[in-house]
Design a protein around this motif. Sequence first.
Motif, short mmCIF file in Angstrom:
data_model
loop_
_atom_site.label_atom_id
_atom_site.label_comp_id
_atom_site.label_asym_id
_atom_site.label_seq_id
_atom_site.Cartn_x
_atom_site.Cartn_y
_atom_site.Cartn_z
N SER A 115 0.89 -1.32 -0.04
CA SER A 115 -0.02 -0.09 0.05
C SER A 115 0.95 1.14 -0.01
O SER A 115 1.88 1.12 0.51
CB SER A 115 -1.03 -0.16 1.33
OG SER A 115 -0.10 -0.30 2.34
N ASP A 116 0.24 2.37 -0.39
CA ASP A 116 1.02 3.59 -0.58
C ASP A 116 1.93 4.06 0.44
O ASP A 116 3.13 4.40 0.16
CB ASP A 116 -0.02 4.77 -1.02
CG ASP A 116 0.25 5.22 -2.57
OD1 ASP A 116 -0.06 5.98 -3.10
OD2 ASP A 116 1.09 4.44 -3.07
N PRO A 117 1.73 4.38 1.65
CA PRO A 117 2.38 4.89 2.61
C PRO A 117 3.52 3.85 2.81
O PRO A 117 4.73 4.67 3.27
CB PRO A 117 1.23 4.77 3.89
CG PRO A 117 -0.10 4.26 3.59
CD PRO A 117 0.16 3.97 2.09
N TYR A 118 3.39 2.73 2.62
CA TYR A 118 4.63 1.67 2.97
C TYR A 118 5.71 2.23 1.71
O TYR A 118 6.83 2.35 2.04
CB TYR A 118 4.21 0.37 3.09
CG TYR A 118 3.67 -0.11 4.44
CD1 TYR A 118 2.22 -0.58 4.10
CD2 TYR A 118 4.21 0.00 5.22
CE1 TYR A 118 1.67 -1.07 5.16
CE2 TYR A 118 3.70 -0.29 6.64
CZ TYR A 118 2.30 -0.95 6.43
OH TYR A 118 1.58 -1.30 7.77
N ARG A 119 5.06 2.34 0.55
CA ARG A 119 5.96 2.38 -0.48
C ARG A 119 6.69 3.64 -0.52
O ARG A 119 7.87 3.89 -0.82
CB ARG A 119 5.33 2.20 -1.98
CG ARG A 119 4.80 0.86 -2.35
CD ARG A 119 4.68 0.88 -3.77
NE ARG A 119 5.60 1.06 -4.62
CZ ARG A 119 5.86 1.81 -5.63
NH1 ARG A 119 4.68 2.70 -6.00
NH2 ARG A 119 6.83 1.83 -6.36
N GLN A 120 5.89 4.85 -0.01
CA GLN A 120 6.44 6.03 0.22
C GLN A 120 7.63 5.97 1.10
O GLN A 120 8.69 6.74 0.86
CB GLN A 120 5.37 7.15 0.35
CG GLN A 120 4.63 7.72 -0.81
CD GLN A 120 3.63 8.46 -0.33
OE1 GLN A 120 3.57 8.87 1.01
NE2 GLN A 120 2.92 8.93 -1.29
N ALA A 121 7.70 5.26 2.21
CA ALA A 121 8.41 5.47 3.10
C ALA A 121 9.72 4.47 2.69
O ALA A 121 11.06 4.65 3.09
CB ALA A 121 7.93 4.75 4.32
N VAL A 180 18.73 6.27 1.12
CA VAL A 180 19.40 7.48 0.99
C VAL A 180 19.29 7.82 2.54
O VAL A 180 20.20 8.31 3.26
CB VAL A 180 18.70 8.34 0.16
CG1 VAL A 180 19.14 9.84 0.42
CG2 VAL A 180 18.69 8.07 -1.24
N TYR A 181 17.96 7.74 3.26
CA TYR A 181 17.87 7.94 4.67
C TYR A 181 19.02 7.02 5.43
O TYR A 181 19.63 7.94 6.58
CB TYR A 181 16.27 7.65 5.18
CG TYR A 181 15.38 8.31 4.65
CD1 TYR A 181 14.12 7.84 4.91
CD2 TYR A 181 15.77 9.71 4.08
CE1 TYR A 181 13.01 8.94 4.35
CE2 TYR A 181 14.67 10.38 3.80
CZ TYR A 181 13.13 9.97 3.99
OH TYR A 181 12.18 10.58 3.47
N LEU A 182 19.13 5.97 5.39
CA LEU A 182 20.10 5.35 6.32
C LEU A 182 21.49 5.82 5.85
O LEU A 182 22.18 5.86 6.83
CB LEU A 182 20.18 3.83 5.49
CG LEU A 182 18.81 3.10 6.00
CD1 LEU A 182 18.91 1.63 5.64
CD2 LEU A 182 18.79 2.88 7.73
N LEU A 183 21.74 6.13 4.68
CA LEU A 183 23.33 6.79 4.17
C LEU A 183 23.32 8.09 5.08
O LEU A 183 24.43 8.21 5.57
CB LEU A 183 23.29 6.96 2.85
CG LEU A 183 24.81 6.62 2.12
CD1 LEU A 183 25.17 5.45 2.23
CD2 LEU A 183 24.71 6.90 0.67
N VAL A 184 22.62 8.72 5.06
CA VAL A 184 22.56 10.37 5.89
C VAL A 184 22.63 9.70 7.06
O VAL A 184 23.38 10.66 8.03
CB VAL A 184 21.40 11.08 5.56
CG1 VAL A 184 21.22 12.29 6.28
CG2 VAL A 184 21.32 11.38 3.79
N ALA A 185 21.65 8.90 7.89
CA ALA A 185 21.91 8.68 9.26
C ALA A 185 23.12 8.16 9.39
O ALA A 185 23.75 8.50 10.65
CB ALA A 185 20.86 7.53 9.54
#
Lengths: 92, 237
Positions: free
Chosen positions: A31-37, A43-48
């Motif tokens: 479903s959409d919310p999961y895909r959006q996350a 990229v998020y993990l790399l920045v973190a």
Amino acid sequence: MTKLRQWLCGLALLGSAWAALALAPPRLQLSDPYRQALLPLPVYLLVAFGCYSLATVGYRLATFNDCEEAAAELQEHISAARADLRRRGLRF
Amino acid sequence: MAAGGADKFSVLLPTYNERENLPLVVWLLARTFRESGNNFEIIIIDDGSPDGTQEIAEQLEKIYGSDKIIISLPFLSGTAYIHGMKHATGNFIVIMDADLSHHVSLYFVLKQKEGNFDIVSGTRYKGNGGVYGWDLKRKLISRGANFITQVLLRPGASDLTGSFRLYRKEVLQKLMEKCVSKGYVFQMEMIVRARQLGYTIGEVPISFVDRVYGESKLGGNEIVSFLKGLLTLFATT
């Protein structure tokens, strides 16, 4: 297994899991919310990880001990050593 | 066990132009070992120093006795440890720098006994270990390089480029057979291989007193070769 191979295996595993879930064809999509996350997750993990690295190195730099006592003690030892060795006949 | 059942410590001191510092290091080692009642010998491995280091070493041999001071002159550069080991009669080998940057410490011996470790490694990064004489930039490079090393190699030891260590003699011999790098990358490789072979490693905080930093800056070349060495270890171990 070398460290390089471990990293490649790990990345391949995580990468394929992410690709399977995030880039799935329309019928099998989550479903959409999961895909959006999920899509920008790498990229998020790399920045973190980048932030974690900066914080860790910064902290370790700030808490890097300055051995004033050791340096002072060394000077005393050097004087004592030179005096004693001269007594024992060492010609510097 | 060395002959007689007690432990004996062989200290390997590679020297190059250490005429000033060598007698001081030897004096400190002799005093520390004597006061603690440990049997020891000091093996000075001189790489053809032009400043008279060898001559000072010979004087020290006369003062302390040839059972305590052994002088080794390797023919090839870079083989100091191998040559030094040939003369070692102890069951433990201590490796350290001869320029007084490493503060002679009995904690290595105590730590080894405490946990019966195969290797005791000096660390500048933990406990009350540290450095003296480094500016912020040098400390940053050190911590940064160590962080990258920890992430890539996960070596299980906090300080890989330090060269103040105690090894069981058989362990050092085995590791020297397996290690192929040179210089400080060699020091890193020793710890990595030691973990792979299942040897136990204990850590002891050490003080690194840098009295030559003002004269020898850490240049871009060294950083590049460090990274090259690190990546090589990453890909091959």
